[in-house]
Design an enzyme around this catalytic site. Sequence first.
Site, mmCIF file in Angstrom:
data_model
loop_
_atom_site.group_PDB
_atom_site.id
_atom_site.type_symbol
_atom_site.label_atom_id
_atom_site.label_comp_id
_atom_site.label_asym_id
_atom_site.label_seq_id
_atom_site.Cartn_x
_atom_site.Cartn_y
_atom_site.Cartn_z
ATOM 1 N N ASP A 18 -4.538 -4.000 -5.783
ATOM 2 C CA ASP A 18 -3.117 -4.373 -5.505
ATOM 3 C C ASP A 18 -2.252 -3.874 -4.822
ATOM 4 O OD1 ASP A 18 -1.118 -6.585 -5.340
ATOM 5 O OD2 ASP A 18 -0.047 -5.854 -6.960
ATOM 6 N N ASP A 20 2.029 -4.618 -4.289
ATOM 7 C CA ASP A 20 2.930 -4.256 -5.020
ATOM 8 C C ASP A 20 3.432 -4.102 -6.378
ATOM 9 O OD1 ASP A 20 3.740 -4.296 -2.860
ATOM 10 O OD2 ASP A 20 4.655 -5.695 -1.979
HETATM 11 MG MG LIG Z 1 1.504 -7.066 -7.347
#
Ligand SMILES: [Mg+2]
Length: 192
Positions: A18, A20
Amino acid sequence: MMVAAAQPRPRRRAVFVDRDGTLMPDLHYLARPEAAELARGVGDALRLFHQHDYLVVCVTNQSGVGRGLFPEETVHEIHRRLNTRLRSYGAHIDAFYYCPHRPEENCECRKPGTALFRRASEDWAIDFPSSAIVGDRLADVEAGTRLGLFTILVPEVGHEALVDRELAERGMKPDVRASSFGAAAAAVLHRG
Ligand SMILES: [Mg+2]
Ligand SMILES: [Zn+2]
């Protein structure tokens, strides 16, 4: 006359990461590429993944595009910057896939949707059962569970209770819960 049979492409394993809150701090609808910095431990971990023959593929929800907060070019710029930063660690991200839609659009690519992972799997011949996902939120665990990935949750500091509540509400559980990206990497490599 002999006709050469097409060689089946060997399947590869990958670590899906992932963006952020995982590769970099979650700066919420980040529109300034110059603010993007790697989270602690990410550079060394990604180098280790490659040394162990994993592809590194980032899958990220970027609804800020669909909300009109920033153009797609900003997303690309942030991704180029992350790879520039990774270079000093001898690491890189092989590919980025992002969903630009708003949640209300009900697309199939926004995590926990799996469309971007399936596209990556076709593009790179990725084998899901031997692959892993590292993320900070329920959506990452849920997408990974649907795909049969080894799921590792690294909640952002300060968000642990929120993430636990989200997981409990959905009846989801990661394979491993780690307290840092480095610990998540160790879990991936330990699995073999
Ligand atoms: Mg995230
Ligand atoms: Zn989408």
